[in-house]
Scaffold this active site. Structure first.
Site, PDB file in Angstrom:
ATOM      1  N   LYS A  34       0.725  -1.513   0.061  1.00 31.55           N
ATOM      2  CA  LYS A  34      -0.325  -0.271   0.183  1.00 31.55           C
ATOM      3  C   LYS A  34       0.378   1.263   0.333  1.00 31.55           C
ATOM      4  O   LYS A  34       0.634   2.562  -0.375  1.00 31.55           O
ATOM      5  CB  LYS A  34      -0.962  -0.053   1.416  1.00 31.55           C
ATOM      6  CG  LYS A  34      -1.708  -1.282   1.486  1.00 31.55           C
ATOM      7  CD  LYS A  34      -2.886  -1.126   3.147  1.00 31.55           C
ATOM      8  CE  LYS A  34      -1.855  -1.524   4.225  1.00 31.55           C
ATOM      9  NZ  LYS A  34      -1.265  -2.442   3.981  1.00 31.55           N
ATOM     10  N   ARG A  59      12.685  -2.168  10.698  1.00 33.12           N
ATOM     11  CA  ARG A  59      11.031  -2.086  11.698  1.00 33.12           C
ATOM     12  C   ARG A  59      10.839  -2.953  12.915  1.00 33.12           C
ATOM     13  O   ARG A  59      11.202  -4.328  12.077  1.00 33.12           O
ATOM     14  CB  ARG A  59       9.517  -1.865  10.724  1.00 33.12           C
ATOM     15  CG  ARG A  59       9.527  -0.298  10.472  1.00 33.12           C
ATOM     16  CD  ARG A  59       8.828   0.164   9.370  1.00 33.12           C
ATOM     17  NE  ARG A  59       7.727  -0.808   9.792  1.00 33.12           N
ATOM     18  CZ  ARG A  59       6.325  -0.378   9.006  1.00 33.12           C
ATOM     19  NH1 ARG A  59       6.776   0.440   8.508  1.00 33.12           N
ATOM     20  NH2 ARG A  59       5.359  -1.324   9.057  1.00 33.12           N
ATOM     21  N   ARG A  76      -8.504   1.080   9.229  1.00 33.95           N
ATOM     22  CA  ARG A  76      -8.205  -0.468   9.659  1.00 33.95           C
ATOM     23  C   ARG A  76      -8.767  -1.260  10.475  1.00 33.95           C
ATOM     24  O   ARG A  76      -8.767  -2.384  10.725  1.00 33.95           O
ATOM     25  CB  ARG A  76      -7.026  -0.757  10.300  1.00 33.95           C
ATOM     26  CG  ARG A  76      -5.385  -0.264   9.285  1.00 33.95           C
ATOM     27  CD  ARG A  76      -4.502  -0.684  10.014  1.00 33.95           C
ATOM     28  NE  ARG A  76      -2.462  -1.139   9.332  1.00 33.95           N
ATOM     29  CZ  ARG A  76      -1.941  -0.513   8.668  1.00 33.95           C
ATOM     30  NH1 ARG A  76      -2.216   0.588   8.481  1.00 33.95           N
ATOM     31  NH2 ARG A  76      -0.886  -1.473   8.302  1.00 33.95           N
ATOM     32  N   ARG A 101      11.961  -6.330   4.080  1.00 28.69           N
ATOM     33  CA  ARG A 101      11.746  -4.725   4.010  1.00 28.69           C
ATOM     34  C   ARG A 101      12.761  -4.344   4.579  1.00 28.69           C
ATOM     35  O   ARG A 101      13.219  -4.859   6.514  1.00 28.69           O
ATOM     36  CB  ARG A 101      10.256  -4.586   4.776  1.00 28.69           C
ATOM     37  CG  ARG A 101      10.120  -2.757   4.613  1.00 28.69           C
ATOM     38  CD  ARG A 101       8.993  -2.510   4.539  1.00 28.69           C
ATOM     39  NE  ARG A 101       8.240  -2.599   5.763  1.00 28.69           N
ATOM     40  CZ  ARG A 101       6.712  -2.831   5.615  1.00 28.69           C
ATOM     41  NH1 ARG A 101       5.844  -2.073   5.055  1.00 28.69           N
ATOM     42  NH2 ARG A 101       5.902  -2.875   7.465  1.00 28.69           N
ATOM     43  N   ARG A 147       0.491  -9.256  13.424  1.00 29.17           N
ATOM     44  CA  ARG A 147       0.285  -8.290  12.574  1.00 29.17           C
ATOM     45  C   ARG A 147      -1.032  -9.035  11.192  1.00 29.17           C
ATOM     46  O   ARG A 147      -2.388  -8.804  10.968  1.00 29.17           O
ATOM     47  CB  ARG A 147       1.117  -7.229  11.295  1.00 29.17           C
ATOM     48  CG  ARG A 147       2.343  -6.741  12.745  1.00 29.17           C
ATOM     49  CD  ARG A 147       3.206  -5.958  12.054  1.00 29.17           C
ATOM     50  NE  ARG A 147       2.514  -5.542  11.095  1.00 29.17           N
ATOM     51  CZ  ARG A 147       3.320  -4.664   9.394  1.00 29.17           C
ATOM     52  NH1 ARG A 147       4.938  -5.234   9.893  1.00 29.17           N
ATOM     53  NH2 ARG A 147       2.967  -4.013   9.290  1.00 29.17           N
TER      54      ARG A 147
END
Ligand code: B4P
Length: 222
Positions: free
Chosen positions: A26, A167, A100, A139, A178
């Protein structure tokens, strides 16, 4: 597919939500499209990480949730999102990762009504969990600029190695949490927006440019 006859007119009026699991791309696509078409990219993830970095009371409250892989509390995100939308003055923008939860979606709808505005479309990034886990575990982020990298698809520059970090919510245990939270709290928005005829599915498992091309196609962007 969003019905529009004049592709240039929709660029002037775009008010989009990007919906999808964590790591579906996204943020990546929002940044690419914002740069190309000049609309604003409102990412609640980016805003929350900014609050955490600045050590504000909101950031201190949100930190313990986000870094463990949970959603920040609805009431916290609502204030940040509404302030950011208000600042855009009903111009074109992408809401990346907001709403969300169903509660956030109801608040967003009430808020947009109060601003005499409405969503153009909700782009639903469809991708399987294996691909998402692979993307998130690869990532990397530039700790100063916030730029996103991916170890195989968009490797970080070697000369910047000292600034490249993982992260905290991209650790394996947080990724699993998540995804579970996405299924429980965010996936219901697919039906929510589908019932309002706003949902536009895109396949998010292709390359960066494939996904961009598909979003352009469904929105009739020039
Ligand atoms: P976000 O910052 O929104 O990020 P995300 O969902 O993890 O990732 P996104 O889908 O944007 O994927 P990206 O482009 O980076 O959220 C972080 C956290 O903030 C949430 O978990 C939550 O705790 C909190 N939060 C945010 N909004 C909230 C809200 N409304 N309510 C409550 N809490 C909220 O892509 C991922 C990786 O894949 C990157 O490495 C990228 O380079 C790579 N990639 C992307 N597209 C690719 C492609 N096509 N091919 C190959 N790799 C690709």
């Amino acid at each position: 597919m969003v019905e529009q006859t004049n592709p240039n007119s929709i660029v002037g009026n775009l008010q989009l939500v990007f919906l999808g699991p964590p790591g579906s791309g996204k943020g990546t696509q929002a940044r690419l499209l914002a740069a190309e078409y000049g609309f604003r990219h409102i990412s609640t993830g980016v805003i929350l990480r900014g609050e955490i970095k600045a050590g504000t009371p909101i950031g201190r409250e949100a930190k313990k949730y986000i870094e463990g892989g949970r959603l920040a509390p609805d009431h916290v995100v609502r204030i940040l999102a509404e302030n950011a939308i208000k600042a855009e003055n009903n111009k074109r923008y992408i809401l990346d990762g907001y709403p969300r939860t169903v509660q956030q979606a109801i608040w967003l709808s009430e808020f947009m009504n109060s601003q005499k505005s409405s969503l153009t479309a909700v782009i639903n990034f469809e991708i399987n969990s294996e691909e998402v886990v692979s993307r998130l575990s690869q990532r990397r982020i530039h700790s100063v600029t916030g730029e996103n990298f991916h170890l195989s698809n968009k490797p970080p520059p070697e000369e910047q190695a000292e600034f490249i970090i993982t992260r905290p919510d991209d650790q394996p245990s947080a990724i699993r949490k998540r995804l579970k939270i996405y299924d429980q709290q965010t996936r219901p928005l697919v039906d929510f927006y589908s019932s309002k005829n706003l949902l536009v599915p895109v396949s998010a498992s292709g390359s960066f440019s494939d996904v961009t091309a598909e979003i352009r196609r469904v929105l009739h962007l020039p």
